[in-house]
Design a protein around this motif. Structure first.
Motif, PDB file in Angstrom:
ATOM      1  N   PRO A  84       0.820  -1.206   0.000  1.00  0.00           N
ATOM      2  CA  PRO A  84       0.000   0.000   0.000  1.00  0.00           C
ATOM      3  C   PRO A  84       0.853   1.255   0.000  1.00  0.00           C
ATOM      4  O   PRO A  84       1.820   1.365   0.733  1.00  0.00           O
ATOM      5  CB  PRO A  84      -0.794  -0.126   1.305  1.00  0.00           C
ATOM      6  CG  PRO A  84      -0.836  -1.586   1.573  1.00  0.00           C
ATOM      7  CD  PRO A  84       0.474  -2.116   1.085  1.00  0.00           C
ATOM      8  N   THR A  85       0.501   2.221  -0.838  1.00  0.00           N
ATOM      9  CA  THR A  85       1.252   3.468  -0.905  1.00  0.00           C
ATOM     10  C   THR A  85       0.407   4.665  -0.503  1.00  0.00           C
ATOM     11  O   THR A  85       0.940   5.736  -0.254  1.00  0.00           O
ATOM     12  CB  THR A  85       1.787   3.683  -2.328  1.00  0.00           C
ATOM     13  OG1 THR A  85       0.693   3.623  -3.253  1.00  0.00           O
ATOM     14  CG2 THR A  85       2.802   2.611  -2.699  1.00  0.00           C
ATOM     15  N   GLY A  86      -0.923   4.543  -0.483  1.00  0.00           N
ATOM     16  CA  GLY A  86      -1.786   5.627  -0.040  1.00  0.00           C
ATOM     17  C   GLY A  86      -1.984   5.583   1.467  1.00  0.00           C
ATOM     18  O   GLY A  86      -1.636   4.616   2.138  1.00  0.00           O
ATOM     19  N   ALA A  87      -2.555   6.659   2.019  1.00  0.00           N
ATOM     20  CA  ALA A  87      -2.717   6.751   3.466  1.00  0.00           C
ATOM     21  C   ALA A  87      -4.034   6.163   3.963  1.00  0.00           C
ATOM     22  O   ALA A  87      -4.181   5.872   5.149  1.00  0.00           O
ATOM     23  CB  ALA A  87      -2.612   8.208   3.911  1.00  0.00           C
ATOM     24  N   TRP A  88      -5.019   5.961   3.055  1.00  0.00           N
ATOM     25  CA  TRP A  88      -6.357   5.561   3.474  1.00  0.00           C
ATOM     26  C   TRP A  88      -6.818   4.284   2.784  1.00  0.00           C
ATOM     27  O   TRP A  88      -6.297   3.903   1.736  1.00  0.00           O
ATOM     28  CB  TRP A  88      -7.358   6.680   3.184  1.00  0.00           C
ATOM     29  CG  TRP A  88      -7.061   7.937   3.946  1.00  0.00           C
ATOM     30  CD1 TRP A  88      -6.283   8.986   3.540  1.00  0.00           C
ATOM     31  CD2 TRP A  88      -7.484   8.242   5.267  1.00  0.00           C
ATOM     32  NE1 TRP A  88      -6.210   9.934   4.515  1.00  0.00           N
ATOM     33  CE2 TRP A  88      -6.942   9.507   5.599  1.00  0.00           C
ATOM     34  CE3 TRP A  88      -8.282   7.590   6.216  1.00  0.00           C
ATOM     35  CZ2 TRP A  88      -7.159  10.123   6.818  1.00  0.00           C
ATOM     36  CZ3 TRP A  88      -8.512   8.205   7.438  1.00  0.00           C
ATOM     37  CH2 TRP A  88      -7.956   9.456   7.726  1.00  0.00           C
ATOM     38  N   ALA A  89      -7.771   3.621   3.410  1.00  0.00           N
ATOM     39  CA  ALA A  89      -8.352   2.399   2.848  1.00  0.00           C
ATOM     40  C   ALA A  89      -9.742   2.224   3.441  1.00  0.00           C
ATOM     41  O   ALA A  89     -10.149   2.963   4.349  1.00  0.00           O
ATOM     42  CB  ALA A  89      -7.480   1.184   3.159  1.00  0.00           C
ATOM     43  N   VAL A  90     -10.469   1.254   2.928  1.00  0.00           N
ATOM     44  CA  VAL A  90     -11.761   0.871   3.492  1.00  0.00           C
ATOM     45  C   VAL A  90     -11.646  -0.576   3.947  1.00  0.00           C
ATOM     46  O   VAL A  90     -11.355  -1.463   3.145  1.00  0.00           O
ATOM     47  CB  VAL A  90     -12.904   1.008   2.463  1.00  0.00           C
ATOM     48  CG1 VAL A  90     -14.218   0.518   3.079  1.00  0.00           C
ATOM     49  CG2 VAL A  90     -13.039   2.452   2.002  1.00  0.00           C
ATOM     50  N   GLN A  91     -11.809  -0.788   5.246  1.00  0.00           N
ATOM     51  CA  GLN A  91     -11.776  -2.155   5.755  1.00  0.00           C
ATOM     52  C   GLN A  91     -13.129  -2.802   5.498  1.00  0.00           C
ATOM     53  O   GLN A  91     -14.156  -2.357   6.003  1.00  0.00           O
ATOM     54  CB  GLN A  91     -11.453  -2.185   7.241  1.00  0.00           C
ATOM     55  CG  GLN A  91     -11.338  -3.597   7.805  1.00  0.00           C
ATOM     56  CD  GLN A  91     -10.828  -3.606   9.222  1.00  0.00           C
ATOM     57  OE1 GLN A  91      -9.853  -2.912   9.545  1.00  0.00           O
ATOM     58  NE2 GLN A  91     -11.467  -4.365  10.097  1.00  0.00           N
ATOM     59  N   ALA A  92     -13.113  -3.865   4.701  1.00  0.00           N
ATOM     60  CA  ALA A  92     -14.363  -4.515   4.297  1.00  0.00           C
ATOM     61  C   ALA A  92     -14.609  -5.821   5.023  1.00  0.00           C
ATOM     62  O   ALA A  92     -15.587  -6.511   4.739  1.00  0.00           O
ATOM     63  CB  ALA A  92     -14.343  -4.773   2.794  1.00  0.00           C
ATOM     64  N   GLY A  93     -13.754  -6.173   5.963  1.00  0.00           N
ATOM     65  CA  GLY A  93     -13.960  -7.406   6.716  1.00  0.00           C
ATOM     66  C   GLY A  93     -12.743  -7.748   7.543  1.00  0.00           C
ATOM     67  O   GLY A  93     -11.642  -7.260   7.291  1.00  0.00           O
ATOM     68  N   SER A  94     -12.944  -8.583   8.557  1.00  0.00           N
ATOM     69  CA  SER A  94     -11.872  -9.082   9.406  1.00  0.00           C
ATOM     70  C   SER A  94     -12.217 -10.515   9.804  1.00  0.00           C
ATOM     71  O   SER A  94     -13.302 -10.757  10.343  1.00  0.00           O
ATOM     72  CB  SER A  94     -11.716  -8.194  10.652  1.00  0.00           C
ATOM     73  OG  SER A  94     -10.636  -8.630  11.445  1.00  0.00           O
ATOM     74  N   PHE A  95     -11.292 -11.459   9.543  1.00  0.00           N
ATOM     75  CA  PHE A  95     -11.620 -12.868   9.685  1.00  0.00           C
ATOM     76  C   PHE A  95     -10.565 -13.605  10.508  1.00  0.00           C
ATOM     77  O   PHE A  95      -9.378 -13.313  10.431  1.00  0.00           O
ATOM     78  CB  PHE A  95     -11.720 -13.531   8.307  1.00  0.00           C
ATOM     79  CG  PHE A  95     -12.750 -12.893   7.405  1.00  0.00           C
ATOM     80  CD1 PHE A  95     -14.055 -13.362   7.395  1.00  0.00           C
ATOM     81  CD2 PHE A  95     -12.416 -11.829   6.588  1.00  0.00           C
ATOM     82  CE1 PHE A  95     -15.015 -12.776   6.571  1.00  0.00           C
ATOM     83  CE2 PHE A  95     -13.360 -11.233   5.765  1.00  0.00           C
ATOM     84  CZ  PHE A  95     -14.661 -11.707   5.760  1.00  0.00           C
ATOM     85  N   GLY A  96     -11.034 -14.566  11.269  1.00  0.00           N
ATOM     86  CA  GLY A  96     -10.134 -15.408  12.046  1.00  0.00           C
ATOM     87  C   GLY A  96      -9.500 -16.498  11.209  1.00  0.00           C
ATOM     88  O   GLY A  96      -8.448 -17.028  11.570  1.00  0.00           O
TER      89      GLY A  96
END
Length: 226
Positions: free
Chosen positions: A153-165
């Motif tokens: 990643p080179t940009g400062a922002w993102a959208v977190q679309a999920g988090s999984f175990g």
């Protein structure tokens, strides 16, 4: 008699000076020792052989690599026996024609006939996960130290679309996002795997992407890229 002795001493002195001069010349002309470490590959360097992959529950993920950085199997990296650490190569699956660019940050593989060990993400992109090994062709893209890691990643922002175990669920969710036209990446965090869309250069861009995600039936939250 005295004259002959003086003449003999003069000859010996001249021979001694000539010998010292020759030794000094040899020392001056001796080549400097070669620097330690692997020599950089030539510009047109390429290699063919079998590729394998690692980082799938084999204990390597999260451990230091030969370069000193922590191994993250979701990054586009690989192990090679000889290439200088930091070299970027393009790996093409000869069977499928798919290619991926990886940065060499580790040493291996140490199995006869194999020329490169890919991270899980790199292996997934060119179809090596299922069979475990595949014939590949390597091509030099950048010498060590030329550019930042590909795919990072080179940009400062993102959208977190999920988090999984479970990393498999994260992979599937990322594939669904990719199929819907959203460029995404995986980020390990505290035993979980986050799925993020981006990177994006501004918060406004991230909020715009979030609206598009929601319109496509996904959920998300604006976060930093790393």
């Amino acid at each position: 008699m005295i004259g002959r002795r003086r003449h003999l001493l003069g000859v010996l002195l001249a021979l001694f000076c000539l010998f010292c001069s020759a030794c000094a010349s040899r020392r001056a002309l001796a080549p400097a020792p070669a620097p330690a470490g692997s020599a950089p590959p030539p510009t047109e360097w390429s290699e063919e052989g079998m590729a394998s992959w690692y980082g799938g529950g084999d204990g390597f993920d999260g451990k230091p690599t030969s370069s000193g950085e922590i191994f993250d199997t979701d990054r586009l990296t690989a192990a090679h026996r000889d290439l200088p650490l930091g070299t970027v190569v393009e790996v093409t699956n000869v069977d499928s024609g798919k290619s991926v660019r990886v940065r060499i940050n580790d040493r291996g593989p140490f199995v006869r006939g194999r020329i490169i060990d890919l991270s899980r993400e790199a292996a997934r992109r060119i179809g090596v996960i299922g069979p475990g090994v595949a014939p590949v062709r390597l091509r030099l893209v950048r010498r060590a130290g030329s550019d930042p890691e590909p795919g990072a990643p080179t940009g400062a922002w993102a959208v977190q679309a999920g988090s999984f175990g479970e990393s498999e669920r994260a992979d599937r969710h990322r594939e669904r996002l990719q199929a819907a036209g959203f460029e995404s990446y995986l980020e390990p965090f505290a035993g979980l795997t986050r799925v993020k869309v981006g990177p994006l250069s501004s918060r406004a861009d991230a909020e715009s992407v979030l609206r598009r995600l929601e319109a496509a039936g996904f959920e998300g939250v604006v976060v930093s890229a790393r």
